[in-house]
Design an enzyme around this catalytic site. Structure first.
Site, PDB file in Angstrom:
ATOM      1  N   SER A 144       0.880  -1.182   0.000  1.00 32.70           N
ATOM      2  CA  SER A 144       0.000   0.000   0.000  1.00 32.70           C
ATOM      3  C   SER A 144       0.910   1.223   0.000  1.00 32.70           C
ATOM      4  CB  SER A 144      -0.844  -0.003   1.287  1.00 32.70           C
ATOM      5  OG  SER A 144      -1.467   1.239   1.491  1.00 32.70           O
ATOM      6  N   TYR A 157      -2.080  -1.213  10.402  1.00 32.91           N
ATOM      7  CA  TYR A 157      -2.019  -1.348   8.937  1.00 32.91           C
ATOM      8  C   TYR A 157      -0.688  -0.787   8.409  1.00 32.91           C
ATOM      9  CZ  TYR A 157      -3.887  -1.123   4.120  1.00 32.91           C
ATOM     10  OH  TYR A 157      -4.121  -1.272   2.772  1.00 32.91           O
TER      11      TYR A 157
END
Ligand code: NAD
Length: 262
Positions: A144, A157
């Site tokens: 990401s 995350y």
């Protein structure tokens, strides 16, 4: 002959969103596919059939829960026994939890780390011997932009995705003299069920409509002010599986509308 004919691709988290687009793109290039992820068994059965018919490839489904290392081991063993080993591994399954760090529930931290990072370690360690024995393999980790930069309220995350970029580099170095490559793709905002939840939360929080919340979300971080399409991520993964990409190793490639250029 299509470029990936005779290869077997395992795409984790491919019952939805980005993973499904990747599975479709690899199947279109001729790869046999192992789908994985949660969902309604009937819908998954239909998906499997559609994909097999659409691309004329073999499509299997293994419903392993990637938060559980023993289920990952069983999945890889089952695939090896039934279909031969995995030639292309796309570590895509991921979950999110959003909260300030002092309020972050420890069990959500453990779950995010288990699915977004530890599962990738397990799949890689289990499929690599086959790839090395064959002298060819492709490992693509869907990280990401949050593997490269941080945002508030995403402690687990961001930690997991930074960890995944690190893991990608180590695997790339350890396989550098072989036909196996390992890279990470770093998407910005892609409108999938994972992000839809964040759009809906924002709309509720700010008392605005869904369309307004979508634009606010994307414009805040992404200079293009447009979502990345799942198919655009899938096209990059397909390229990374090609011979042209054989010397791309240990890269973390943003597809983010300019997010990390700022
Ligand atoms: P999604 O929620 O649409 O899909 C996630 C997939 O993972 C689903 O198939 C789900 O069933 C599966 N999954 C979740 N937990 C699992 C578990 N324990 N075991 C097995 N499968 C599990 O999400 P998405 O947006 O398509 O995300 C795919 C990947 O892309 C994730 O790693 C995510 O972090 C990453 N990503 C997404 C965006 C975005 O904007 N959507 C941006 C950057 C990175």
């Amino acid at each position: 002959m299509r470029p990936l004919s005779g290869k077997l691709a395992l795409v984790t988290g491919s019952t939805s969103g980005i993973g499904l687009a990747i599975a479709r793109a690899l199947a279109a290039q001729g790869a046999d596919i192992v789908l994985n992820g949660f969902g309604d068994p009937e819908a998954i059965g239909a998906l499997r059939e559609d994909l097999a018919n659409e691309a004329s490839v073999r499509v299997r489904y293994v419903g392993a829960d990637l938060a559980k290392p023993d289920e990952i081991e069983d999945m890889v063993r089952e695939i090896a026994g039934e279909l031969g080993g995995v030639d292309i591994l796309v570590n895509n399954a991921g979950i999110q939890h959003v909260a300030p760090v002092q309020d972050f529930p420890p069990e959500r931290w453990d779950a995010v780390l288990a699915v977004n990072l530890s599962a990738c370690f397990h799949t890689i360690r289990l499929v690599l011997p086959h790839m090395l024995a064959r002298g060819w393999g492709r490992i693509v980790n869907i990280a990401s932009v949050h593997g490269l930069v941080a945002s508030v309220h995403k402690a687990a995350y961001v930690a997991a995705k930074h960890g995944l970029v690190g893991l990608t580099k180590v695997v790339a170095l350890e396989t550098a003299e072989t036909g196996v490559t390992c890279n990470a793709v770093c998407p910005g905002w892609v409108l999938t069920p994972l992000v839809q939840q964040q759009v809906e939360a924002r709309a509720r929080r700010e008392g605005i409509g869904i369309e307004e919340a979508k634009l606010a979300l994307v414009a805040e971080k992404q200079p293009s002010k447009r979502f990345v399409e799942p198919e655009q991520i899938a096209a990059l993964v397909t390229f990374l599986c090609s011979d042209a990409a054989a010397q791309i190793r240990g890269a973390a490639l943003p597809v983010d509308g300019g997010w990390t250029a700022q």
